[in-house]
Write a protein that holds these residues in place. Structure first.
Motif, PDB file in Angstrom:
ATOM      1  N   MET A 153       0.855  -1.190   0.000  1.00 44.12           N
ATOM      2  CA  MET A 153       0.000   0.000   0.000  1.00 44.12           C
ATOM      3  C   MET A 153       0.890   1.239   0.000  1.00 44.12           C
ATOM      4  O   MET A 153       1.790   1.386   0.819  1.00 44.12           O
ATOM      5  CB  MET A 153      -0.909   0.008   1.228  1.00 44.12           C
ATOM      6  N   THR A 154       0.653   2.186  -0.948  1.00 41.95           N
ATOM      7  CA  THR A 154       1.467   3.383  -1.069  1.00 41.95           C
ATOM      8  C   THR A 154       0.938   4.482  -0.151  1.00 41.95           C
ATOM      9  O   THR A 154      -0.151   4.397   0.406  1.00 41.95           O
ATOM     10  CB  THR A 154       1.464   3.878  -2.521  1.00 41.95           C
ATOM     11  N   THR A 155       1.743   5.556  -0.052  1.00 46.72           N
ATOM     12  CA  THR A 155       1.326   6.684   0.775  1.00 46.72           C
ATOM     13  C   THR A 155       0.057   7.316   0.241  1.00 46.72           C
ATOM     14  O   THR A 155      -0.823   7.734   1.001  1.00 46.72           O
ATOM     15  CB  THR A 155       2.448   7.735   0.838  1.00 46.72           C
ATOM     16  N   SER A 156      -0.059   7.383  -1.104  1.00 50.87           N
ATOM     17  CA  SER A 156      -1.278   7.958  -1.678  1.00 50.87           C
ATOM     18  C   SER A 156      -2.500   7.130  -1.311  1.00 50.87           C
ATOM     19  O   SER A 156      -3.600   7.668  -1.116  1.00 50.87           O
ATOM     20  CB  SER A 156      -1.137   8.044  -3.199  1.00 50.87           C
ATOM     21  N   ASP A 157      -2.342   5.806  -1.206  1.00 55.94           N
ATOM     22  CA  ASP A 157      -3.456   4.956  -0.790  1.00 55.94           C
ATOM     23  C   ASP A 157      -3.859   5.265   0.654  1.00 55.94           C
ATOM     24  O   ASP A 157      -5.052   5.266   0.982  1.00 55.94           O
ATOM     25  CB  ASP A 157      -3.082   3.483  -0.918  1.00 55.94           C
ATOM     26  N   LEU A 158      -2.886   5.494   1.508  1.00 56.30           N
ATOM     27  CA  LEU A 158      -3.179   5.767   2.915  1.00 56.30           C
ATOM     28  C   LEU A 158      -3.987   7.041   3.078  1.00 56.30           C
ATOM     29  O   LEU A 158      -4.827   7.143   3.981  1.00 56.30           O
ATOM     30  CB  LEU A 158      -1.874   5.857   3.715  1.00 56.30           C
ATOM     31  N   HIS A 159      -3.770   8.016   2.203  1.00 53.73           N
ATOM     32  CA  HIS A 159      -4.521   9.271   2.294  1.00 53.73           C
ATOM     33  C   HIS A 159      -6.018   9.041   2.079  1.00 53.73           C
ATOM     34  O   HIS A 159      -6.835   9.863   2.515  1.00 53.73           O
ATOM     35  CB  HIS A 159      -4.017  10.277   1.248  1.00 53.73           C
ATOM     36  N   THR A 160      -6.382   7.967   1.412  1.00 57.75           N
ATOM     37  CA  THR A 160      -7.797   7.719   1.087  1.00 57.75           C
ATOM     38  C   THR A 160      -8.518   6.947   2.188  1.00 57.75           C
ATOM     39  O   THR A 160      -9.707   6.657   2.045  1.00 57.75           O
ATOM     40  CB  THR A 160      -7.912   6.927  -0.225  1.00 57.75           C
ATOM     41  N   LEU A 161      -7.837   6.601   3.283  1.00 54.37           N
ATOM     42  CA  LEU A 161      -8.438   5.762   4.320  1.00 54.37           C
ATOM     43  C   LEU A 161      -8.998   6.556   5.494  1.00 54.37           C
ATOM     44  O   LEU A 161      -9.423   5.968   6.485  1.00 54.37           O
ATOM     45  CB  LEU A 161      -7.394   4.759   4.842  1.00 54.37           C
ATOM     46  N   THR A 162      -9.024   7.882   5.399  1.00 56.42           N
ATOM     47  CA  THR A 162      -9.488   8.676   6.536  1.00 56.42           C
ATOM     48  C   THR A 162     -10.936   8.371   6.900  1.00 56.42           C
ATOM     49  O   THR A 162     -11.282   8.253   8.074  1.00 56.42           O
ATOM     50  CB  THR A 162      -9.337  10.179   6.229  1.00 56.42           C
ATOM     51  N   GLY A 163     -11.790   8.232   5.876  1.00 56.96           N
ATOM     52  CA  GLY A 163     -13.201   7.955   6.150  1.00 56.96           C
ATOM     53  C   GLY A 163     -13.413   6.598   6.788  1.00 56.96           C
ATOM     54  O   GLY A 163     -14.142   6.461   7.775  1.00 56.96           O
ATOM     55  N   ALA A 164     -12.758   5.571   6.231  1.00 58.39           N
ATOM     56  CA  ALA A 164     -12.895   4.226   6.784  1.00 58.39           C
ATOM     57  C   ALA A 164     -12.335   4.158   8.199  1.00 58.39           C
ATOM     58  O   ALA A 164     -12.894   3.480   9.069  1.00 58.39           O
ATOM     59  CB  ALA A 164     -12.177   3.217   5.879  1.00 58.39           C
ATOM     60  N   TYR A 165     -11.247   4.893   8.460  1.00 62.42           N
ATOM     61  CA  TYR A 165     -10.678   4.893   9.810  1.00 62.42           C
ATOM     62  C   TYR A 165     -11.621   5.559  10.796  1.00 62.42           C
ATOM     63  O   TYR A 165     -11.826   5.073  11.913  1.00 62.42           O
ATOM     64  CB  TYR A 165      -9.334   5.614   9.791  1.00 62.42           C
ATOM     65  N   ALA A 166     -12.235   6.672  10.404  1.00 64.44           N
ATOM     66  CA  ALA A 166     -13.143   7.389  11.297  1.00 64.44           C
ATOM     67  C   ALA A 166     -14.371   6.560  11.649  1.00 64.44           C
ATOM     68  O   ALA A 166     -14.945   6.708  12.719  1.00 64.44           O
ATOM     69  CB  ALA A 166     -13.579   8.707  10.651  1.00 64.44           C
ATOM     70  N   LEU A 167     -14.750   5.644  10.746  1.00 64.51           N
ATOM     71  CA  LEU A 167     -15.922   4.803  10.980  1.00 64.51           C
ATOM     72  C   LEU A 167     -15.553   3.428  11.516  1.00 64.51           C
ATOM     73  O   LEU A 167     -16.392   2.521  11.544  1.00 64.51           O
ATOM     74  CB  LEU A 167     -16.715   4.655   9.673  1.00 64.51           C
ATOM     75  N   HIS A 168     -14.262   3.229  11.907  1.00 68.98           N
ATOM     76  CA  HIS A 168     -13.803   1.960  12.480  1.00 68.98           C
ATOM     77  C   HIS A 168     -14.027   0.803  11.507  1.00 68.98           C
ATOM     78  O   HIS A 168     -14.430  -0.297  11.901  1.00 68.98           O
ATOM     79  CB  HIS A 168     -14.522   1.664  13.804  1.00 68.98           C
ATOM     80  N   ALA A 169     -13.756   1.041  10.209  1.00 71.99           N
ATOM     81  CA  ALA A 169     -14.015   0.030   9.190  1.00 71.99           C
ATOM     82  C   ALA A 169     -12.733  -0.598   8.658  1.00 71.99           C
ATOM     83  O   ALA A 169     -12.773  -1.343   7.679  1.00 71.99           O
ATOM     84  CB  ALA A 169     -14.804   0.653   8.033  1.00 71.99           C
ATOM     85  N   LEU A 170     -11.590  -0.319   9.280  1.00 67.78           N
ATOM     86  CA  LEU A 170     -10.319  -0.887   8.826  1.00 67.78           C
ATOM     87  C   LEU A 170      -9.966  -2.122   9.639  1.00 67.78           C
ATOM     88  O   LEU A 170     -10.303  -2.213  10.819  1.00 67.78           O
ATOM     89  CB  LEU A 170      -9.189   0.142   8.958  1.00 67.78           C
ATOM     90  N   GLY A 171      -9.258  -3.052   8.979  1.00 75.67           N
ATOM     91  CA  GLY A 171      -8.730  -4.192   9.694  1.00 75.67           C
ATOM     92  C   GLY A 171      -7.567  -3.772  10.581  1.00 75.67           C
ATOM     93  O   GLY A 171      -7.071  -2.628  10.493  1.00 75.67           O
ATOM     94  N   GLU A 172      -7.115  -4.685  11.437  1.00 75.03           N
ATOM     95  CA  GLU A 172      -6.079  -4.327  12.406  1.00 75.03           C
ATOM     96  C   GLU A 172      -4.795  -3.870  11.720  1.00 75.03           C
ATOM     97  O   GLU A 172      -4.184  -2.879  12.125  1.00 75.03           O
ATOM     98  CB  GLU A 172      -5.792  -5.530  13.307  1.00 75.03           C
ATOM     99  N   GLU A 173      -4.372  -4.586  10.661  1.00 74.31           N
ATOM    100  CA  GLU A 173      -3.124  -4.241   9.986  1.00 74.31           C
ATOM    101  C   GLU A 173      -3.229  -2.885   9.294  1.00 74.31           C
ATOM    102  O   GLU A 173      -2.335  -2.032   9.414  1.00 74.31           O
ATOM    103  CB  GLU A 173      -2.765  -5.321   8.964  1.00 74.31           C
ATOM    104  N   GLU A 174      -4.347  -2.678   8.573  1.00 74.14           N
ATOM    105  CA  GLU A 174      -4.531  -1.389   7.904  1.00 74.14           C
ATOM    106  C   GLU A 174      -4.646  -0.255   8.911  1.00 74.14           C
ATOM    107  O   GLU A 174      -4.126   0.840   8.677  1.00 74.14           O
ATOM    108  CB  GLU A 174      -5.790  -1.426   7.031  1.00 74.14           C
ATOM    109  N   ARG A 175      -5.330  -0.508  10.042  1.00 72.54           N
ATOM    110  CA  ARG A 175      -5.485   0.536  11.054  1.00 72.54           C
ATOM    111  C   ARG A 175      -4.127   0.954  11.617  1.00 72.54           C
ATOM    112  O   ARG A 175      -3.845   2.140  11.780  1.00 72.54           O
ATOM    113  CB  ARG A 175      -6.385   0.036  12.182  1.00 72.54           C
ATOM    114  N   ASP A 176      -3.266  -0.042  11.899  1.00 76.10           N
ATOM    115  CA  ASP A 176      -1.943   0.276  12.444  1.00 76.10           C
ATOM    116  C   ASP A 176      -1.114   1.083  11.453  1.00 76.10           C
ATOM    117  O   ASP A 176      -0.435   2.046  11.834  1.00 76.10           O
ATOM    118  CB  ASP A 176      -1.209  -1.019  12.815  1.00 76.10           C
TER     119      ASP A 176
END
Length: 256
Positions: free
Chosen positions: A1-24
């Motif tokens: 996963m690239t840095t640009s991909d991480l920028h797109t995860l703010t919404g999923a993180y705020a809604l607790h929709a990420l897996g443990e590895e992605e969240r970390d």
């Protein structure tokens, strides 16, 4: 996963929709990316306000289906060797006197095996019962949390906490309960936990613990509002304390 991909995860993180590895991975990224950290705080506050408008509880059908599945899961049947196409003639057997010690050991082995299987059955039953109890407790707390967020008289207040974290407290006077929603909090030190407190005119009353493995979560404060004017957060030893042992990281006044 690239840095640009991480920028797109703010919404999923705020809604607790990420897996443990992605969240970390996202939390490590957000620690050095103020834009993402700020967006998470804004999205978390927005999600909390949306929760005030409408919420749906767990349906009785879903509960019945989950509880039914728990009690019907069976152990896989043992594998058996395939039958041989033909059975050779049975040899003539001679009666052989076996030492008595062998019979005693065989009997002991059978008794031990029976005890082991019985113990396994009891263990499985206890685990299933424990799982059902935990499911009922989680369902009840989720329903209570949702009821506070959706209460007609619910009021909220958002504040910025230490380290750039965000916090929103939602209060329902009619239900005499409150919910605390955190965003981007640093994980507590090893062996420590964040503890929530009701502020009763300067006297702190325990309101429960936060999950030390999560940096963003919604927590139903444990206890009634009574005469509390606000809430506080402290770092305490694992398991919590009867009274605060450290200075509050934050104190939030309840909305009027």
């Amino acid at each position: 996963m690239t840095t640009s991909d991480l920028h797109t995860l703010t919404g999923a993180y705020a809604l607790h929709a990420l897996g443990e590895e992605e969240r970390d991975r996202f939390e490590r990224h957000a620690a050095d990316c103020e834009a993402c950290a700020q967006e998470v705080r804004e999205l978390t506050a927005t999600a909390a306000r949306l929760g005030l408008a409408e919420a749906a509880g767990i349906t009785p059908e879903l509960k019945a289906r989950v509880m039914r599945r728990i009690t019907t899961v069976r152990q896989e049947a043992p594998r058996t060797a395939p039958a041989t196409p033909a059975t050779p003639p049975a040899p003539v057997l001679r009666r052989v006197r076996r030492p008595r010690g062998l019979s005693r050991w065989a009997l002991a082995a059978c008794v031990a095996a029976a005890a082991a299987f019985g113990g396994t059955a009891v263990w499985q039953h206890d685990r299933a019962r424990e799982a059902r109890t935990q499911a009922r407790d989680a369902e009840r707390r989720t329903a209570d949390l949702t009821a506070v967020l959706a209460a007609p008289d619910a009021k909220s207040r958002t504040a910025r906490l230490a380290g750039g974290a965000g916090g929103t407290v939602v209060v329902s006077a009619a239900r005499d309960e409150a919910v605390f929603i955190s965003s981007g909090m640093a994980k507590p030190p090893s062996g420590k936990v964040y503890q929530l407190w009701f502020d009763d005119a300067g006297t702190m009353r325990s309101a429960g613990l936060m999950d030390p493995h999560r940096t963003s979560e919604a927590v139903l404060l444990d206890g009634k509002l009574a005469k509390a004017s606000g809430m506080g957060i402290t770092v305490e030893p694992a398991g919590g304390s009867a009274r605060p042992t450290s200075a509050p990281l934050a104190v939030l006044e309840f909305p009027a």
